[in-house]
Design an enzyme around this catalytic site. Structure first.
Site, PDB file in Angstrom:
ATOM      1  CG  LEU A  95      23.660  13.114 118.538  1.00  0.00           C
ATOM      2  CD1 LEU A  95      24.820  13.901 119.115  1.00  0.00           C
ATOM      3  CD2 LEU A  95      22.902  13.973 117.557  1.00  0.00           C
ATOM      4  CG  ASP A  96      22.606   9.249 112.386  1.00  0.00           C
ATOM      5  OD1 ASP A  96      21.971   8.510 113.158  1.00  0.00           O
ATOM      6  OD2 ASP A  96      22.097   9.757 111.365  1.00  0.00           O
TER       7      ASP A  96
END
Length: 479
Positions: free
Chosen positions: A95-96
């Site tokens: 996930l960013d």
């Protein structure tokens, strides 16, 4: 007085059945599995996933973590590794840093399932910001419907992968809310692993003709786990470990960590006899005699989960028979192991227990066979008669058609042109070799000269430094 009939077992057409719909994890609806055999010898080794001791429970567990905004996925996973003091941790898909939501963290033995979870589908709730107002509020919904199915996507400008054009599938999307005045829309999307929601938002803006970008993103489902499946925060993990360290209370730790079997509930199940478990852990194929129960709807080459009667996952396998074949066949391979999950020797070895194997074992101990089970000078004659050494067996006979000697073929005479061409090739090769040798000699000479020049410069500089130092000393003495 009670009559004699009260003590008679009356024949009934319906047998009482257990309600297994409330059984945990892989044992759920166990009675609905198709039965191949009901005869097997239970072995006391192993334990149900929820009843493992705390050490093995943690080392074969997964955490459905609510990732906070700002730290990267790798940082979060490293923190959990440090908090729980475990050897390995892995996650189900990056996930960013600014993105929040479901991040499945696998611990120690459960890291073997990371690859299968990374390729699983994902669900997101996204806030998109449009750069201008729309003429009609329904346009965004129509654009979302258009952007479903297989889509071309190029990763964003700032990404960890090469910016190549790729195809990703958006299975479904739904507009939750839209404020046209502020240009903000909230939508839900179910998509394939590796879909860029940031790129999808840019495409939405392009399709509407007003431009747009992603404002905020949250992952609400990752593979088998969603927000509603025991989602925990980093603070919960830290508190649980603190409580266990100081009070020896396992309950909080058991609450936040789930067994790895919770990731496999979506797979078709194949139940294995206890005596066949360890051989599967060593990589053997599962054969029909080791099969107890299996699920409906298994097709050839489907991924299945091999499990014990206690509900433990042994391995992920590739089915070599369909459900129809399993019902009718009495021999053959049921499944091949794709990824082994259970540790070896959790269950005892049950191979090599037959009469011949036992006799062979004894003969090895007595020195009548070598350590590989081969014949030696002490081997009794009756054993040598039945022994077949596959290395020394004669080769199969050659068919008569191939025994006829082929006619001797004289070497063909080369034409004058061919001979000249060969001579030219030889000359070219020798010239190339000479050039290469000259080049190498020149390079070596240049390197040597450069080194000498460098050494001279160094000596000169050192001499200058020494002279300047001596001058300074003289001046200081005069002063």
């Amino acid at each position: 007085m009670s009559s004699k009939e009260d003590y008679i077992i009356k024949p009934e057409s319906v047998s009482p059945s257990n309600d297994t719909s409330q059984w945990p994890l892989l044992l759920k609806n166990y009675d609905k599995l198709l039965v191949r055999s009901g005869h097997y010898t239970p072995i006391p080794a192993g334990s149900a996933p929820l009843n493992r001791d705390i050490k093995s429970y943690v080392s074969s567990g997964v955490i459905n973590l609510d990732k906070p905004s700002n730290p990267s996925s790798h940082e979060v996973v490293a923190w959990i590794k440090r908090i729980l003091r475990v050897e390995k941790t892995g996650h189900s898909g990056t996930l960013d840093p600014k993105v929040t939501g479901c991040l499945i963290v696998c611990i120690d033995r459960a890291t073997r399932l990371v690859k299968s979870q990374q390729g699983a589908g994902k669900e997101y709730v996204c806030i998109v910001r449009l750069h201008e107002q729309l003429k009609d509020d329904k346009e965004l919904n129509r654009a979302l419907e258009n952007l479903t199915g297989a889509l071309f996507q190029r990763p964003p400008l700032i990404s960890a992968v090469k910016r190549q054009l790729r195809v990703r599938t958006v299975y479904d999307s739904k507009l939750i809310e839209f404020d046209n005045k502020r240009g903000l829309g909230v939508f839900w999307a179910s998509c394939e692993a590796g879909t860029y929601m940031r790129t999808l938002c840019v495409h939405l803006g392009m399709l509407l003709g007003v431009g747009g970008h992603m404002q905020e993103l949250r992952r609400v489902r990752s593979g088998a786990m969603s927000e509603s499946d025991n989602l925990v925060t980093l603070h919960d993990v830290l508190d649980a470990q603190y409580v266990y360290d100081n009070t020896r209370d396992e309950s909080y730790l058991r609450k936040i960590i789930q067994p790895l079997e919770s990731l496999l509930v979506g797979y078709k199940r194949v139940v294995v006899k206890d005596s066949a478990v360890n051989s599967v852990c060593y990589g053997a194929k599962l054969m029909i005699p080791g099969l107890l129960r299996y699920e409906e709807g298994i097709e050839l080459y489907d991924e299945v989960v091999l499990m014990t009667t206690k509900g433990e996952a042994i391995a992920i396998g590739i089915a070599q028979m369909s459900t129809v074949d399993l019902q009718s066949c009495d021999h053959g391979i049921v499944a091949k192991v794709k990824r082994c999950i259970m540790e070896r020797d959790t269950y005892p070895r049950r191979w090599g227990l037959g009469p011949i194997a036992q006799k062979k074992k004894q003969m090895k101990a007595d020195g009548k066979l070598d350590k590989y089970g081969r014949v030696n000078e002490n081997t009794p004659e009756n054993w040598k008669k039945d022994y077949k050494d596959l290395d020394e067996q004669p080769a199969p006979p050659i068919p008569e058609s191939k025994l006829v000697a082929p006619e001797p073929q004289l070497p063909k005479k080369k034409s004058l042109i061919e001979e000249v061409e060969v001579d030219i090739d030889v000359e070219d090769k020798s010239e190339k070799k000479e050039k290469k040798d000259k080049k190498e000699k020149k390079e070596k000479k240049d390197k040597k000269e450069k080194k000498e020049k460098k050494d001279k410069k160094e000596k000169k500089r050192k001499a200058e430094d020494d002279s300047s130092k001596s001058e300074k000393k003289k001046k200081s003495k005069k002063d």
